[in-house]
Design a protein around this motif. Structure first.
Motif, short mmCIF file in Angstrom:
data_model
loop_
_atom_site.label_atom_id
_atom_site.label_comp_id
_atom_site.label_asym_id
_atom_site.label_seq_id
_atom_site.Cartn_x
_atom_site.Cartn_y
_atom_site.Cartn_z
N MET A 1 0.84 -1.20 0.00
CA MET A 1 0.00 0.00 0.00
C MET A 1 0.88 1.25 0.00
O MET A 1 1.83 1.36 0.76
CB MET A 1 -0.91 0.00 1.23
CG MET A 1 -1.87 1.16 1.27
SD MET A 1 -3.01 1.03 2.68
CE MET A 1 -3.94 2.54 2.48
N THR A 2 0.55 2.19 -0.88
CA THR A 2 1.34 3.42 -0.99
C THR A 2 1.09 4.31 0.22
O THR A 2 -0.06 4.61 0.53
CB THR A 2 0.96 4.19 -2.27
OG1 THR A 2 1.16 3.33 -3.39
CG2 THR A 2 1.82 5.44 -2.42
N PRO A 3 2.15 4.77 0.90
CA PRO A 3 1.95 5.65 2.06
C PRO A 3 1.29 6.96 1.65
O PRO A 3 1.43 7.41 0.51
CB PRO A 3 3.39 5.89 2.56
CG PRO A 3 4.21 4.81 1.95
CD PRO A 3 3.56 4.46 0.65
N ALA A 4 0.57 7.56 2.57
CA ALA A 4 0.01 8.90 2.33
C ALA A 4 1.14 9.87 2.06
O ALA A 4 2.27 9.70 2.55
CB ALA A 4 -0.81 9.34 3.53
N PHE A 5 0.82 10.91 1.29
CA PHE A 5 1.86 11.86 0.89
C PHE A 5 2.56 12.48 2.09
O PHE A 5 3.79 12.56 2.13
CB PHE A 5 1.26 12.96 0.02
CG PHE A 5 2.24 14.04 -0.36
CD1 PHE A 5 3.34 13.76 -1.16
CD2 PHE A 5 2.07 15.34 0.10
CE1 PHE A 5 4.25 14.75 -1.50
CE2 PHE A 5 2.97 16.33 -0.24
CZ PHE A 5 4.07 16.04 -1.04
N ASP A 6 1.81 12.90 3.09
CA ASP A 6 2.42 13.53 4.26
C ASP A 6 3.37 12.57 4.97
O ASP A 6 4.44 12.99 5.44
CB ASP A 6 1.34 14.01 5.24
CG ASP A 6 0.65 15.28 4.77
OD1 ASP A 6 1.14 15.90 3.80
OD2 ASP A 6 -0.37 15.66 5.37
N ASP A 7 2.99 11.30 5.06
CA ASP A 7 3.86 10.33 5.70
C ASP A 7 5.13 10.10 4.89
O ASP A 7 6.23 10.03 5.45
CB ASP A 7 3.12 9.00 5.88
CG ASP A 7 1.97 9.10 6.87
OD1 ASP A 7 2.01 10.00 7.74
OD2 ASP A 7 1.03 8.29 6.77
N TRP A 8 4.96 9.98 3.58
CA TRP A 8 6.13 9.83 2.71
C TRP A 8 7.06 11.03 2.83
O TRP A 8 8.28 10.89 2.95
CB TRP A 8 5.68 9.66 1.25
CG TRP A 8 6.82 9.69 0.26
CD1 TRP A 8 7.65 8.66 -0.07
CD2 TRP A 8 7.26 10.82 -0.50
NE1 TRP A 8 8.59 9.08 -0.99
CE2 TRP A 8 8.36 10.40 -1.28
CE3 TRP A 8 6.83 12.14 -0.60
CZ2 TRP A 8 9.04 11.26 -2.14
CZ3 TRP A 8 7.50 13.00 -1.46
CH2 TRP A 8 8.59 12.55 -2.22
#
Length: 294
Positions: A1-8
């Motif tokens: 699952m692709t991490p949320a942008f803020d987390d990335w």
């Protein structure tokens, strides 16, 4: 699952901070004052937009993480050196950067000059010590070109010579494509080169994207300089107008400048179409650049 942008983004920013600290001489290494000032200038502040672009572009081609780390650190060191010199009395003469006193204020002018010089050299040292690959020399050449008279330094020279003058929109764009855009483009292409040698179509698409976000970054900077306060910006607000510098706001007006930034965001998205879902982070960074508040 692709991490949320803020987390990335937070993950990359934290990794960049650790890497930058590791790639600098320690604060107790002689000459201690210079090394402490280098760390003061580089660490503990900034949005790390350029490292984020390096990592986002690297995601297009499954780039080597170790090479991305060094490329991101190198381009951020060049950026930090440019800010240290830009803030000096002989240039823009500012006392606030990233919410704290500028280097020449916290230390002295001679130290600030040397900090910029040393960070520039350290950038090329860090990148040159990456594991050898056929793309390393082109990466070093790209960073040198983007940093010099045909790039960032050239744009700064035009900027200094333009104070009090009336520039056309085309002249203003040329200045900012060099002063801001060249290093942002280098960030994108360095990240991609960390994964593979680019073909003509890939290079053209990334150049188009980088041109759009480079101009958008400056347009938004001009809007924020005219509308935000110093506490929000972390630097002196309204300084461009006070120094009688040509800006997008002074030439186009506030609302047309905002509209231009939004159009450039759409242009950046369109340029990434050939890369599909792999360009998600680059699209999100284009949004961040245009929608930021500081």
């Amino acid at each position: 699952m692709t991490p949320a942008f803020d987390d990335w983004m937070k993950t990359v920013q934290a990794a960049s901070e650790r890497d930058l600290a590791a790639y600098l001489p320690g604060p107790d290494v002689v000459p201690t004052k210079l090394h402490q000032a280098m760390r003061y200038a580089l660490l503990g502040g900034g949005k790390r937009v350029r490292p984020l672009l390096v990592y986002a572009a690297g995601a297009l081609f499954g780039a080597d993480e170790a090479l991305l780390s060094r490329a991101a650190a190198a381009v951020e060191m060049i950026h930090a050196y440019s800010l240290v010199h830009d803030d000096m009395p002989c240039m823009d003469d500012d006392e606030l950067r990233r919410g704290k006193p500028t280097v020449h204020v916290a230390y002295d002018e001679a130290t600030a000059l040397l900090v910029g010089d040393a960070l520039q050299s350290q950038a090329f040292l860090v990148l040159s010590e990456a594991a050898p690959c056929e793309r390393l020399v082109p990466m070093l050449r790209l960073l040198a070109h983007a940093s010099g008279s045909a790039g960032m330094c050239g744009g700064q020279a035009i900027d200094l010579d333009s104070v009090g003058l009336s520039l056309t929109l085309e002249q203003l764009e040329q200045m900012h494509q060099l002063k801001t855009g060249a290093l942002l483009r280098a960030s994108v292409v360095l990240g991609a080169l960390a994964g593979k040698t680019l073909d003509a179509a890939e290079t053209a698409a990334l150049n188009t994207y980088a041109r759009a976000i480079g101009l958008a970054f400056q347009v938004v900077d001009d809007v924020l300089d005219a509308t935000a306060d110093s506490a929000t910006l972390g630097k002196t607000a309204g300084k461009d107008a006070a120094d009688n510098k040509p800006t997008y706001v002074s030439i186009l007006g506030l609302e047309p400048s905002r509209a231009l930034a939004q159009q450039l965001r759409l242009d950046a998205h369109a340029a990434l179409a050939p890369f599909g879902d792999k360009a998600l982070r680059l699209r999100e960074l284009a949004d961040l650049i245009v929608q930021r508040k500081a």
